[in-house]
Design an enzyme around this catalytic site. Structure first.
Site, PDB file in Angstrom:
ATOM      1  N   TYR A  65      32.005  49.953  55.600  1.00 44.05           N
ATOM      2  CA  TYR A  65      32.370  51.601  55.075  1.00 44.05           C
ATOM      3  C   TYR A  65      31.320  52.376  56.030  1.00 44.05           C
ATOM      4  O   TYR A  65      31.552  53.467  56.264  1.00 44.05           O
ATOM      5  CB  TYR A  65      31.915  51.941  53.710  1.00 44.05           C
ATOM      6  CG  TYR A  65      32.894  51.206  52.643  1.00 44.05           C
ATOM      7  CD1 TYR A  65      33.946  50.338  53.254  1.00 44.05           C
ATOM      8  CD2 TYR A  65      32.527  51.558  51.326  1.00 44.05           C
ATOM      9  CE1 TYR A  65      34.776  49.830  52.080  1.00 44.05           C
ATOM     10  CE2 TYR A  65      33.597  50.908  50.558  1.00 44.05           C
ATOM     11  CZ  TYR A  65      34.521  50.138  50.823  1.00 44.05           C
ATOM     12  OH  TYR A  65      35.396  49.634  49.762  1.00 44.05           O
ATOM     13  N   LYS A  80      32.534  36.042  52.297  1.00 46.65           N
ATOM     14  CA  LYS A  80      33.607  35.635  52.725  1.00 46.65           C
ATOM     15  C   LYS A  80      33.187  34.703  54.012  1.00 46.65           C
ATOM     16  O   LYS A  80      33.452  35.105  55.239  1.00 46.65           O
ATOM     17  CB  LYS A  80      34.646  36.765  53.055  1.00 46.65           C
ATOM     18  CG  LYS A  80      36.156  36.167  53.490  1.00 46.65           C
ATOM     19  CD  LYS A  80      36.853  35.560  52.389  1.00 46.65           C
ATOM     20  CE  LYS A  80      38.059  35.087  52.940  1.00 46.65           C
ATOM     21  NZ  LYS A  80      38.764  34.224  52.060  1.00 46.65           N
ATOM     22  N   ASP A 106      37.506  35.739  47.331  1.00 46.63           N
ATOM     23  CA  ASP A 106      38.800  35.725  46.755  1.00 46.63           C
ATOM     24  C   ASP A 106      38.803  34.698  45.413  1.00 46.63           C
ATOM     25  O   ASP A 106      39.400  35.106  44.352  1.00 46.63           O
ATOM     26  CB  ASP A 106      39.724  35.006  47.792  1.00 46.63           C
ATOM     27  CG  ASP A 106      39.125  33.884  48.663  1.00 46.63           C
ATOM     28  OD1 ASP A 106      38.000  33.791  48.835  1.00 46.63           O
ATOM     29  OD2 ASP A 106      39.948  33.150  49.051  1.00 46.63           O
ATOM     30  N   ASP A 136      33.106  46.772  45.734  1.00 43.52           N
ATOM     31  CA  ASP A 136      33.780  48.019  45.443  1.00 43.52           C
ATOM     32  C   ASP A 136      35.116  47.599  44.415  1.00 43.52           C
ATOM     33  O   ASP A 136      35.476  48.111  43.554  1.00 43.52           O
ATOM     34  CB  ASP A 136      34.288  48.684  46.548  1.00 43.52           C
ATOM     35  CG  ASP A 136      35.139  50.111  46.183  1.00 43.52           C
ATOM     36  OD1 ASP A 136      35.056  50.701  45.159  1.00 43.52           O
ATOM     37  OD2 ASP A 136      35.647  50.634  47.495  1.00 43.52           O
ATOM     38  N   ASP A 171      35.340  47.112  39.949  1.00 38.17           N
ATOM     39  CA  ASP A 171      36.565  47.714  39.423  1.00 38.17           C
ATOM     40  C   ASP A 171      37.405  46.675  38.631  1.00 38.17           C
ATOM     41  O   ASP A 171      37.705  47.097  37.252  1.00 38.17           O
ATOM     42  CB  ASP A 171      37.590  48.476  40.279  1.00 38.17           C
ATOM     43  CG  ASP A 171      37.204  50.059  40.445  1.00 38.17           C
ATOM     44  OD1 ASP A 171      36.097  50.430  40.225  1.00 38.17           O
ATOM     45  OD2 ASP A 171      38.008  50.804  40.772  1.00 38.17           O
TER      46      ASP A 171
END
Ligand code: NAD
Length: 354
Positions: A136, A187, A219, A243, A247
């Site tokens: 980001y 990852k 994942d 992020d 959620d």
């Protein structure tokens, strides 16, 4: 205990008023509460969603209690004037690098989840998301033209050792105060940044023999969160993965009006807010659920002011009102008592006093 109270827009002022009411009902604690406009409310008054005076108040306070910002009527403004910029500005200016999002499901509300009650009832996990690094913020970024004229969009994923260490350290400390399990999510099978993250966290784990450290690919974590979420205690991860996972985790509980959050700096100063937005569709109707904001105030007592006993009291009062059957419309089910925002706040205060 100096607290900046920033109500914001939509339901922000209503839910924050209930949290303040609950704080003031705690015996033996003295709060210095100062209010300032933020978001659309501040834009209307000053032309700036984060006026200097509000930022200054936030800087000199120990903690910030934040309602929510945003309304559709500001959607046509240039990006830098939109209400949502206020929250990004506060995070940046105050160095709030760690986002703590508990996902808890009170047994009384297990029916609100889209997962089977036995999978989620009693869920109590904490997602710790790094907030100021990663893809980001990494540079370079943009859209460029390749040889031959093909255009390409690109971003850069980066993490410095310092950034990884400070969020991981917080993760270990939080796990120590909870179930003593920390799962670091990355990852590393594909990304260099993730392998670096994993190596550092693994190395740090040696200093925390009392915390069971595990690693999981993002994942798989996304899958495990809906398969068997109760296997987790604290999850620590980077900005991008956090992020998405936070959620996902919040939706396990099915009730957006119940979930608090904290964003902390390196010294424990924090901004505390519900995870939901300003809900303009139900603003000023006494319909909003104030419990996420009340629970955010409890987090503030726990993490910034180190008053776990006061935080426990608020959390126990919330549990009590749910047991008593009080429900705002968003969590209402047959056989329960439908109440408004103010009545829910009153019920929590009454439960505190008992
Ligand atoms: P939202 O979270 O405001 O609302 C989504 C849905 O959940 C709505 O139906 C709303 O009525 C309901 N809801 C939310 N909080 C509730 C509560 N406490 N009690 C009962 N019901 C509740 O998301 P949205 O509608 O996508 O966004 C509305 C505005 O909020 C937008 O301007 C958005 O940018 C902003 N927003 C702000 C923040 C923040 O301040 N941190 C976060 C997310 C969205």
């Amino acid at each position: 205990m100096k607290i900046a109270v920033l109500p914001g827009d939509g339901i922000g002022p209503e839910i924050l008023a209930e949290a303040v009411k609950v704080l003031n009902a705690l015996d033996g604690l003295d709060f210095d509460l100062q209010q300032a406009p933020v978001g659309g409310a501040a834009y209307d008054q000053t032309g700036d969603p984060l006026p200097t005076s509000t930022l200054e108040l936030a800087r000199k306070s120990d903690a910030i209690l934040f309602g929510a910002v945003g309304d559709w009527k500001y959607d046509t403004l240039p990006r830098e004037q939109r209400p949502e910029q206020a929250i990004l500005g506060l995070r940046r200016e105050l160095g709030l690098f760690a986002n703590l999002r508990p996902a808890m499901l009170y047994p009384e509300l297990a029916g609100a989840s889209s997962l089977r009650p036995e999978v989620v009832a009693g869920l109590d996990i904490l997602i710790l998301r790094e907030l100021t690094g990663d893809i980001y913020f990494g540079k370079p970024r943009g859209v460029r033209e390749l040889e031959g004229g093909e255009r390409q969009g690109y971003d850069t994923m980066t993490y410095t050792e310092t950034e990884i260490r400070r969020v991981a350290e917080l993760g270990f400390d939080l796990a120590r105060k909870r179930g003593k399990k920390l799962c670091s999510v990355d990852k590393a099978n594909v990304l260099e940044t993730s392998q670096f993250w994993r190596d550092i966290v693994t190395d740090m784990g040696k200093r925390y023999p009392d915390v069971a450290l595990s690693h999981m690919y993002v994942d798989n974590c996304a899958m495990q969160l809906v398969r068997n979420p109760k296997q987790f205690d604290v999850i620590v991860t980077g900005n991008l993965f956090g992020d998405i996972l936070s959620d996902e985790a919040s939706m396990l509980t099915g009730s957006i009006g119940m979930l608090p959050s904290a964003s902390l700096d390196a010294n424990g100063k924090g901004l505390y807010e519900p995870i939901h937005g300003s809900a303009p569709d139900i603003a000023r109707k006494n319909l909003a659920n104030p419990l996420a904001t009340i629970l955010s105030a409890a987090m503030m007592l726990r993490y910034t002011f180190d008053r776990p006993e006061a935080a426990d009291k608020i959390e126990a009062a919330v549990r009590k009102v749910l047991q008593q059957g009080y429900r705002t419309p968003d969590i209402h089910e047959p056989e329960t008592r439908k109440v408004g925002t103010v009545e829910m706040g009153d019920a929590v205060v009454a439960a505190l006093k008992r």
